[in-house]
Scaffold this motif. Structure first.
Motif, mmCIF file in Angstrom:
data_model
loop_
_atom_site.group_PDB
_atom_site.id
_atom_site.type_symbol
_atom_site.label_atom_id
_atom_site.label_comp_id
_atom_site.label_asym_id
_atom_site.label_seq_id
_atom_site.Cartn_x
_atom_site.Cartn_y
_atom_site.Cartn_z
ATOM 1 N N UNK A 1 0.956 -1.281 -0.075
ATOM 2 C CA UNK A 1 -0.121 -0.129 0.067
ATOM 3 C C UNK A 1 0.861 1.192 0.066
ATOM 4 N N UNK A 2 0.619 2.212 -0.899
ATOM 5 C CA UNK A 2 0.995 3.374 -0.745
ATOM 6 C C UNK A 2 0.373 4.596 -0.192
ATOM 7 N N UNK A 3 0.166 4.580 0.946
ATOM 8 C CA UNK A 3 -0.896 5.166 1.753
ATOM 9 C C UNK A 3 -0.021 5.595 3.140
ATOM 10 N N UNK A 4 -0.591 6.784 3.773
ATOM 11 C CA UNK A 4 0.278 6.962 5.259
ATOM 12 C C UNK A 4 0.152 5.822 6.060
ATOM 13 N N UNK A 5 1.057 5.825 6.959
ATOM 14 C CA UNK A 5 1.311 4.580 7.748
ATOM 15 C C UNK A 5 -0.126 4.145 8.713
ATOM 16 N N UNK A 6 -0.965 5.170 8.883
ATOM 17 C CA UNK A 6 -2.058 4.948 9.771
ATOM 18 C C UNK A 6 -3.172 4.195 8.786
ATOM 19 N N UNK B 1 -17.976 -12.683 12.971
ATOM 20 C CA UNK B 1 -18.305 -11.500 13.011
ATOM 21 C C UNK B 1 -17.961 -10.740 14.193
ATOM 22 N N UNK B 2 -18.246 -11.218 15.284
ATOM 23 C CA UNK B 2 -17.696 -10.849 16.620
ATOM 24 C C UNK B 2 -16.368 -10.496 16.738
ATOM 25 N N UNK B 3 -15.579 -11.268 16.061
ATOM 26 C CA UNK B 3 -13.995 -11.049 16.158
ATOM 27 C C UNK B 3 -13.636 -10.268 15.372
ATOM 28 N N UNK B 4 -14.319 -10.079 14.118
ATOM 29 C CA UNK B 4 -13.612 -9.097 13.400
ATOM 30 C C UNK B 4 -14.068 -7.822 13.717
ATOM 31 N N UNK B 5 -15.362 -7.807 14.150
ATOM 32 C CA UNK B 5 -15.707 -6.401 14.690
ATOM 33 C C UNK B 5 -14.850 -5.951 15.874
ATOM 34 N N UNK B 6 -14.426 -6.573 16.688
ATOM 35 C CA UNK B 6 -13.649 -6.226 17.728
ATOM 36 C C UNK B 6 -12.057 -5.969 17.419
ATOM 37 N N UNK B 7 -11.706 -6.858 16.326
ATOM 38 C CA UNK B 7 -10.232 -6.491 15.845
ATOM 39 C C UNK B 7 -10.007 -5.208 15.146
ATOM 40 N N UNK B 8 -11.516 -5.115 14.294
ATOM 41 C CA UNK B 8 -11.230 -3.748 13.664
ATOM 42 C C UNK B 8 -11.358 -2.491 14.473
ATOM 43 N N UNK B 9 -12.052 -2.675 15.524
ATOM 44 C CA UNK B 9 -12.226 -1.350 16.559
ATOM 45 C C UNK B 9 -10.951 -1.261 17.097
ATOM 46 N N UNK B 10 -10.015 -2.299 17.396
ATOM 47 C CA UNK B 10 -8.852 -2.274 18.105
ATOM 48 C C UNK B 10 -7.818 -1.570 16.981
ATOM 49 N N UNK B 11 -7.905 -2.102 15.777
ATOM 50 C CA UNK B 11 -6.975 -1.584 14.857
ATOM 51 C C UNK B 11 -7.249 -0.190 14.203
ATOM 52 N N UNK B 12 -8.377 0.327 14.378
ATOM 53 C CA UNK B 12 -8.855 1.645 14.114
ATOM 54 C C UNK B 12 -8.343 2.305 15.292
ATOM 55 N N UNK B 13 -8.625 2.230 16.364
ATOM 56 C CA UNK B 13 -8.154 3.015 17.418
ATOM 57 C C UNK B 13 -6.425 2.877 17.468
ATOM 58 N N UNK B 14 -5.673 1.798 17.077
ATOM 59 C CA UNK B 14 -4.385 2.190 16.654
ATOM 60 C C UNK B 14 -4.039 2.880 15.577
ATOM 61 N N UNK B 15 -4.755 2.723 14.684
ATOM 62 C CA UNK B 15 -4.405 3.671 13.477
ATOM 63 C C UNK B 15 -4.529 5.054 13.826
ATOM 64 N N UNK B 16 -5.657 5.373 14.571
ATOM 65 C CA UNK B 16 -5.863 6.821 14.949
ATOM 66 C C UNK B 16 -4.658 7.207 15.648
ATOM 67 N N UNK C 1 -1.721 6.153 15.675
ATOM 68 C CA UNK C 1 -0.450 6.123 14.990
ATOM 69 C C UNK C 1 -0.551 7.227 14.193
ATOM 70 N N UNK C 2 -1.560 7.844 13.522
ATOM 71 C CA UNK C 2 -1.828 8.990 12.852
ATOM 72 C C UNK C 2 -1.554 10.132 13.572
ATOM 73 N N UNK C 3 -2.011 10.177 14.639
ATOM 74 C CA UNK C 3 -1.772 11.393 15.602
ATOM 75 C C UNK C 3 -0.307 11.472 16.031
ATOM 76 N N UNK C 4 0.334 10.284 16.290
ATOM 77 C CA UNK C 4 1.745 10.278 16.891
ATOM 78 C C UNK C 4 2.537 10.778 15.530
ATOM 79 N N UNK C 5 2.214 10.379 14.351
ATOM 80 C CA UNK C 5 2.967 10.770 13.092
ATOM 81 C C UNK C 5 2.854 12.249 12.877
#
Length: 179
Positions: free
Chosen positions: A102-107, A148-163, A165-169
């Motif tokens: 992917x050629x996108x910002x890290x987050x 679906x339950x696992x995907x939803x919770x993993x996505x929430x955690x990854x979304x929070x992590x991306x936010x 990381x984006x803020x830190x960057x």
């Protein structure tokens, strides 16, 4: 430190999953370790940033062995250990390859690669490990809700992590520009 966080998060996810009953959120079934699995994808991406794709595969292999060993020592059946190892290998490899391309910002790379890795990890583990095809812990009717339950919770955690990381960057870039 990144490698240590990556390995510890994987071991902790196995321990938490083994020691605590799954969380039932409505119709969704979520193993407690799922909350940490989302973070492992983020830590793996940070490892890859520092060490590159090829060395990251060495750390994935070490993590795979540690994960399987811990799972087995905690009393999981060989079928569950195999399902966990297979889902881990596929998900981590997919995450690594998507993140690399992917050629996108890290987050955004963290979020998108983790999203695909999380879906694969959840689907493979639930179908091979928990469904009637595997250990039979879940009836077929519950399989989509477990995935679906696992995907939803993993996505929430990854979304929070991306936010985060984006803020830190952004803060790092502002500091560099102001100096």
């Amino acid at each position: 430190m990144r490698i240590l966080l990556y390995l510890i998060s994987i071991i902790a996810a196995n321990v938490v999953t083994a020691k605590f009953a799954p969380l039932n959120v409505g119709v969704f079934i979520v193993p407690m370790g799922t909350l940490l699995i989302g973070a492992t994808f983020i830590f793996r991406d940070l490892v890859q940033n520092q060490y590159g794709r090829n060395k990251t595969y060495v750390f994935i292999a070490i993590a795979l062995v540690l994960s399987a060993l811990v799972s087995f020592l905690l009393g999981d059946t060989l079928l569950i250990v195999l399902a966990s190892a297979l889902s881990f290998a596929v998900a981590e490899t997919t995450d690594t390859e998507i993140y690399s391309r992917l050629k996108l910002p890290m987050a955004w790379r963290v979020f998108y690669s983790g999203l695909v890795g999380g879906i694969l990890d959840s689907a493979i583990f639930v179908v091979i490990g928990l469904s009637p095809l595997g250990a039979g812990f879940l009836p077929w009717e519950a399989v989509p809700f477990a995935i679906a339950g696992q995907v939803i919770f993993k996505t929430i955690i990854q979304g929070l992590g991306a936010v985060i990381l984006g803020f830190v960057n952004n803060q790092s870039n502002k500091n560099v520009l102001s100096n």
